[in-house]
Design an enzyme around this catalytic site. Structure first.
Site, PDB file in Angstrom:
ATOM      1  N   CYS A 145       0.861  -1.182   0.000  1.00 15.13           N
ATOM      2  CA  CYS A 145       0.000   0.000   0.000  1.00 15.13           C
ATOM      3  C   CYS A 145       0.904   1.241   0.000  1.00 15.13           C
ATOM      4  O   CYS A 145       2.129   1.131   0.144  1.00 15.13           O
ATOM      5  CB  CYS A 145      -0.861   0.003   1.261  1.00 15.13           C
ATOM      6  N   HIS A 200       5.510  -4.909   8.855  1.00 15.61           N
ATOM      7  CA  HIS A 200       5.508  -6.281   9.347  1.00 15.61           C
ATOM      8  C   HIS A 200       5.792  -7.276   8.228  1.00 15.61           C
ATOM      9  O   HIS A 200       4.896  -7.975   7.742  1.00 15.61           O
ATOM     10  CB  HIS A 200       4.161  -6.604  10.022  1.00 15.61           C
ATOM     11  N   HIS A 255       3.799   2.112  11.860  1.00 18.47           N
ATOM     12  CA  HIS A 255       2.656   1.915  12.751  1.00 18.47           C
ATOM     13  C   HIS A 255       2.430   3.076  13.706  1.00 18.47           C
ATOM     14  O   HIS A 255       1.388   3.154  14.354  1.00 18.47           O
ATOM     15  CB  HIS A 255       2.862   0.636  13.573  1.00 18.47           C
ATOM     16  N   CYS A 297       2.490   6.009   8.920  1.00 12.06           N
ATOM     17  CA  CYS A 297       1.614   6.201   7.762  1.00 12.06           C
ATOM     18  C   CYS A 297       0.684   7.390   8.018  1.00 12.06           C
ATOM     19  O   CYS A 297       0.088   7.497   9.103  1.00 12.06           O
ATOM     20  CB  CYS A 297       0.783   4.942   7.511  1.00 12.06           C
ATOM     21  N   GLU A 345       0.374  -0.474  16.285  1.00 12.90           N
ATOM     22  CA  GLU A 345      -0.392   0.729  15.936  1.00 12.90           C
ATOM     23  C   GLU A 345      -1.320   1.133  17.086  1.00 12.90           C
ATOM     24  O   GLU A 345      -1.482   2.324  17.383  1.00 12.90           O
ATOM     25  CB  GLU A 345      -1.207   0.476  14.661  1.00 12.90           C
ATOM     26  N   SER A 403       1.500  -9.760  10.641  1.00 16.64           N
ATOM     27  CA  SER A 403       0.848  -8.708   9.851  1.00 16.64           C
ATOM     28  C   SER A 403      -0.660  -8.853  10.011  1.00 16.64           C
ATOM     29  O   SER A 403      -1.267  -9.810   9.522  1.00 16.64           O
ATOM     30  CB  SER A 403       1.243  -8.838   8.377  1.00 16.64           C
ATOM     31  N   SER A 404      -1.243  -7.890  10.697  1.00 20.14           N
ATOM     32  CA  SER A 404      -2.671  -7.953  11.023  1.00 20.14           C
ATOM     33  C   SER A 404      -3.523  -8.030   9.759  1.00 20.14           C
ATOM     34  O   SER A 404      -4.460  -8.831   9.653  1.00 20.14           O
ATOM     35  CB  SER A 404      -3.004  -6.697  11.830  1.00 20.14           C
ATOM     36  N   ASN A 405      -3.187  -7.224   8.756  1.00 21.97           N
ATOM     37  CA  ASN A 405      -4.047  -7.207   7.559  1.00 21.97           C
ATOM     38  C   ASN A 405      -3.900  -8.493   6.746  1.00 21.97           C
ATOM     39  O   ASN A 405      -4.852  -8.950   6.131  1.00 21.97           O
ATOM     40  CB  ASN A 405      -3.790  -5.939   6.728  1.00 21.97           C
ATOM     41  N   SER A 436       2.004  -5.397   3.402  1.00 28.22           N
ATOM     42  CA  SER A 436       3.443  -5.269   3.636  1.00 28.22           C
ATOM     43  C   SER A 436       4.254  -6.354   2.918  1.00 28.22           C
ATOM     44  O   SER A 436       5.444  -6.533   3.183  1.00 28.22           O
ATOM     45  CB  SER A 436       3.738  -5.292   5.144  1.00 28.22           C
TER      46      SER A 436
HETATM   47 FE1  SF4 Z   1      -1.245   3.126   5.827  1.00 29.23          FE
HETATM   48 FE2  SF4 Z   1      -1.537   0.783   7.071  1.00 29.23          FE
HETATM   49 FE3  SF4 Z   1      -3.355   1.621   5.283  1.00 29.23          FE
HETATM   50 FE4  SF4 Z   1      -0.950   0.880   4.454  1.00 29.23          FE
HETATM   51  S1  SF4 Z   1      -2.449  -0.455   5.447  1.00 29.23           S
HETATM   52  S2  SF4 Z   1      -2.072   2.731   3.786  1.00 29.23           S
HETATM   53  S3  SF4 Z   1       0.350   1.558   6.154  1.00 29.23           S
HETATM   54  S4  SF4 Z   1      -2.877   2.588   7.236  1.00 29.23           S
END
Ligand code: SF4
Length: 317
Positions: A12, A41, A74, A96, A126, A222-224, A266
């Site tokens: 991202c 991460h 974070h 970010c 974060e 990595s949470s996402n 990430s």
């Molecule tokens: Fe920012 Fe996290 Fe969204 Fe990436 S995932 S744009 S680092 S808030």
């Protein structure tokens, strides 16, 4: 076998910016530069930056006097910024901008006299940073039960903010519970939560709907990335979170016609390439990509790295 790639996937704008900050700082100020916590991460990214001269530390106390210091994407608590100032460490903040925006939102709600609830995961970097950026008690909730346990009267003015790696869909049940429990609840506009998290989650849903197996490239911390795998599983598709192609178990491919691949925010493209290469070694395969949202968002670098290369080491920022 068909290999189908989700779109968008991977880096991202916040991650791209954070990595560029470390690379530019190394070029500009020379190695070593110190980074508090993993810049993002992903072990692969961290190892690459380490090989170029970045040193990753858990605490500022590990950084020698005067050494260039970078805060991770974070975000950090104000106490960390204060400690850096007290030690006169020159700093660059790679937080970010969307995380910084959450900090602003939280402060705004406190000023407006509201009790602030943060929807997020306990212990995530974060979340720790966000709680530490707001000079008022912040109440962390992850579930509807957490909302029910909040020790406030029903007429308490409440505002919620969210961890950026939770999508609108993730937070919906908790927000609904807040509205059910309290009469006066406000929060950010729906599109104020991270665009990248939402886009990747929408894309993995589309991917899972046409796949027999979903592989999510990303790190376990990595949470996402974890959430992308969970969404695949929730949709009834066998889904695995893997670091790279070497982690593929050939048994996963039994009776599989279509493998869907996505990557957390990430995870670099080269790791996705390694997964495609590993799959092709196991079975002949064609590769295609889903249509998806085209992301054009870019974040500006901090001022210290936009200035000409002759600039001096910045003071703490
Ligand atoms: Fe920012 Fe996290 Fe969204 Fe990436 S995932 S744009 S680092 S808030």
């Amino acid at each position: 076998m068909q290999i189908v790639l989700a779109n968008p996937r991977g880096f991202c704008a916040g991650v791209t910016r954070a990595i560029e900050i470390v690379e530019r700082a190394l070029e500009r100020f020379g190695a070593p530069v110190y980074v508090r916590h993993e810049i993002v991460h992903n072990k692969h990214v961290v190892d690459q930056l380490r090989s170029k001269g970045a040193v990753f530390v858990d605490e500022l106390s590990e950084i020698p006097p005067g050494a260039m210091t970078i805060f991770s994407a974070h975000g950090v608590a104000r106490s960390v910024e204060e400690e850096a100032r007290e030690r006169s460490l020159p700093t660059i903040d790679a937080t970010c901008p969307l995380v910084t925006k959450v900090h602003f939102q939280g402060r705004h709600y406190v000023k407006a006299g509201r009790t602030v609830v943060l929807i997020g995961h306990p212990g995530h970097a974060e979340v720790i940073g966000t709680i530490g950026q707001i000079d008022a008690p912040i109440h962390l909730v992850s579930t509807q039960d957490d909302v029910m346990a909040l020790p406030f009267d029903a007429d308490t003015p409440i505002a919620y903010i969210t961890q950026t790696t939770l999508s609108i869909d993730d937070t919906r049940t908790v927000i609904t519970a807040l509205h059910e429990r309290f009469g006066n609840v406000v929060g950010p506009e729906v599109n104020d939560i991270c665009y990248a998290t939402q886009n990747r989650q929408t894309a993995v849903r589309e991917l899972a709907s046409i796949s027999d197996l979903v592989l999510v490239v990303g790190a376990r911390n990595s949470s996402n990335s974890m959430r992308l795998r969970e969404i695949g599983t929730e949709m009834g598709v066998e889904s695995h979170l893997i670091d790279d192609g070497s982690a593929i178990d050939p048994q996963w491919l039994e009776n599989v016609g279509t493998v869907g691949i996505t990557a957390g925010a990430s995870a670099p493209d080269e790791l996705v390439d390694s997964v495609i290469a590993a799959l092709k070694q196991l079975r002949p395969a064609t590769v295609s990509e889903l249509d998806g949202v085209k992301e054009t968002i870019q974040f500006r670098l901090p001022a210290a790295l936009r200035r000409p290369a002759t600039a001096q080491v910045p003071a703490a920022e």
